[in-house]
Design an enzyme around this catalytic site. Sequence first.
Site, PDB file in Angstrom:
ATOM      1  N   LYS A 145       0.821  -1.134   0.069  1.00 24.23           N
ATOM      2  CA  LYS A 145       0.099  -0.097  -0.072  1.00 24.23           C
ATOM      3  C   LYS A 145       0.929   1.323  -0.004  1.00 24.23           C
ATOM      4  O   LYS A 145       1.647   1.421   0.769  1.00 24.23           O
ATOM      5  CB  LYS A 145      -0.876  -0.008   1.031  1.00 24.23           C
ATOM      6  CG  LYS A 145      -1.963  -1.084   1.356  1.00 24.23           C
ATOM      7  CD  LYS A 145      -3.285  -0.582   0.226  1.00 24.23           C
ATOM      8  CE  LYS A 145      -4.347  -1.689   0.550  1.00 24.23           C
ATOM      9  NZ  LYS A 145      -5.535  -1.249  -0.123  1.00 24.23           N
ATOM     10  N   ASP A 174      -0.559  -0.281  -4.299  1.00 26.98           N
ATOM     11  CA  ASP A 174      -1.924   0.024  -4.368  1.00 26.98           C
ATOM     12  C   ASP A 174      -1.966   1.410  -3.747  1.00 26.98           C
ATOM     13  O   ASP A 174      -1.590   1.624  -2.481  1.00 26.98           O
ATOM     14  CB  ASP A 174      -2.764  -0.939  -3.535  1.00 26.98           C
ATOM     15  CG  ASP A 174      -4.128  -0.754  -3.462  1.00 26.98           C
ATOM     16  OD1 ASP A 174      -4.634   0.501  -4.050  1.00 26.98           O
ATOM     17  OD2 ASP A 174      -4.909  -1.262  -3.055  1.00 26.98           O
ATOM     18  N   GLU A 200      -2.192  -0.062  -8.830  1.00 22.36           N
ATOM     19  CA  GLU A 200      -3.521  -0.013  -8.566  1.00 22.36           C
ATOM     20  C   GLU A 200      -3.904   1.296  -8.207  1.00 22.36           C
ATOM     21  O   GLU A 200      -3.595   1.917  -7.420  1.00 22.36           O
ATOM     22  CB  GLU A 200      -3.708  -1.035  -7.667  1.00 22.36           C
ATOM     23  CG  GLU A 200      -5.206  -1.439  -7.574  1.00 22.36           C
ATOM     24  CD  GLU A 200      -5.643  -2.542  -6.187  1.00 22.36           C
ATOM     25  OE1 GLU A 200      -6.670  -2.336  -5.808  1.00 22.36           O
ATOM     26  OE2 GLU A 200      -4.832  -3.055  -6.183  1.00 22.36           O
ATOM     27  N   ASP A 223      -9.708  -0.644  -9.351  1.00 28.93           N
ATOM     28  CA  ASP A 223     -10.521  -1.379  -8.547  1.00 28.93           C
ATOM     29  C   ASP A 223     -11.647  -0.547  -8.190  1.00 28.93           C
ATOM     30  O   ASP A 223     -12.472  -0.672  -8.558  1.00 28.93           O
ATOM     31  CB  ASP A 223      -9.458  -1.503  -7.219  1.00 28.93           C
ATOM     32  CG  ASP A 223     -10.212  -2.405  -6.118  1.00 28.93           C
ATOM     33  OD1 ASP A 223     -11.258  -2.335  -6.209  1.00 28.93           O
ATOM     34  OD2 ASP A 223      -9.611  -2.459  -5.020  1.00 28.93           O
ATOM     35  N   LYS A 245     -13.272  -7.299  -6.586  1.00 27.80           N
ATOM     36  CA  LYS A 245     -13.840  -7.422  -5.155  1.00 27.80           C
ATOM     37  C   LYS A 245     -15.217  -7.919  -5.246  1.00 27.80           C
ATOM     38  O   LYS A 245     -16.206  -7.014  -5.182  1.00 27.80           O
ATOM     39  CB  LYS A 245     -13.509  -6.402  -4.237  1.00 27.80           C
ATOM     40  CG  LYS A 245     -12.266  -6.202  -3.869  1.00 27.80           C
ATOM     41  CD  LYS A 245     -12.091  -4.950  -2.858  1.00 27.80           C
ATOM     42  CE  LYS A 245     -10.700  -4.649  -2.259  1.00 27.80           C
ATOM     43  NZ  LYS A 245      -9.800  -4.371  -3.308  1.00 27.80           N
TER      44      LYS A 245
END
Length: 336
Positions: A145, A174, A200, A223, A245
């Site tokens: 992250k 991400d 991402e 995403d 997701k």
Amino acid sequence: MIAAPLGAVTRLDLWGYRVPLNAPLRLGRRTIDERAGLLLEWQQAEGRVVWSEIAPLPEFSRESLQDCIRQCRAFFANLGFEDVDGLLAAVSDALAPAVRFGLESGCLQLTQPLPSPPRIRSCRLLDTDAVIHAEALTPTCVKLKVGHADLETDLDRIRRVLDAMAPSIRLRLDANQSWSLEQAGELCAAVDARRIDYLEEPLRPGLSYAGWADRTEIPFAWDESLRQDSLPDLDTPGLGALVLKPMLAGLAKTRDLVDQARVRGIKAVLSAAYESNLSLDFYARLAAFWGMEGPHGLDTFRPFSTALLQPPRYLEDPIVRPVLGRNGLEHLDRLL
């Protein structure tokens, strides 16, 4: 409660669970120390039982747990269908994504011969700023992250991770929609593009990706953008992956995006939203059933202090946790 059976389903119960986490989990601007959700228990006449989960994620789902309970009760109180096919036909976008997922995933398990949960490769999620030791990084893929600090701090963390990893390990970044196109380009220019699988959601909401491919060879992935009211252009140059997701989008929409990615030669990655081990096992079965190659983003069980109903079965490297049995769940309603 509905007395008549739903095709092969003779009973459907709604349960609630709360699982303490081993350490607080930061979700956007919020920190949680437990994971709460719902389980649907589908029972068939021959004694078979199927479980599906409804677990909206704080800060990322619009619906609350109470919203989901109300929707489940209303959906079955106004029963206008007689079998599983009719139930699926009645599932609409008027229902919250987590509720759609719970209904759709239950019906899929009832009607399709899904494989047993295979041991699959997950992308290892690094969720702390602790010093990274090379011996801890042995998977084929690692996710980090970024975007919560300044660019120089993020670059330092990325370099430390890359130094700790074998050259064969791919790094996924991400940014959770944190940067401008210029900032993202600056970061991409400062790292070895050959070692980055994709970046991402690098850009802030509303910003265009039209110039991405002109700035860097590193692909971007979508995403959050895939859960907007209108789908972004999947033919945008530089798009390398769709991170999906199912709990936050619903299962039918996820399958549609998998198909669209396959047509375009784009990577489709299943990603968890900190659901229980039951959904993680289901995702492993789903990836095999849909013929999806990994590694997938399913390394989210580590914060859980407890597994639900059974140990997780999908993990290559088992994580041992106590198991919360049926008597540890809260019975909320009989829906059928």
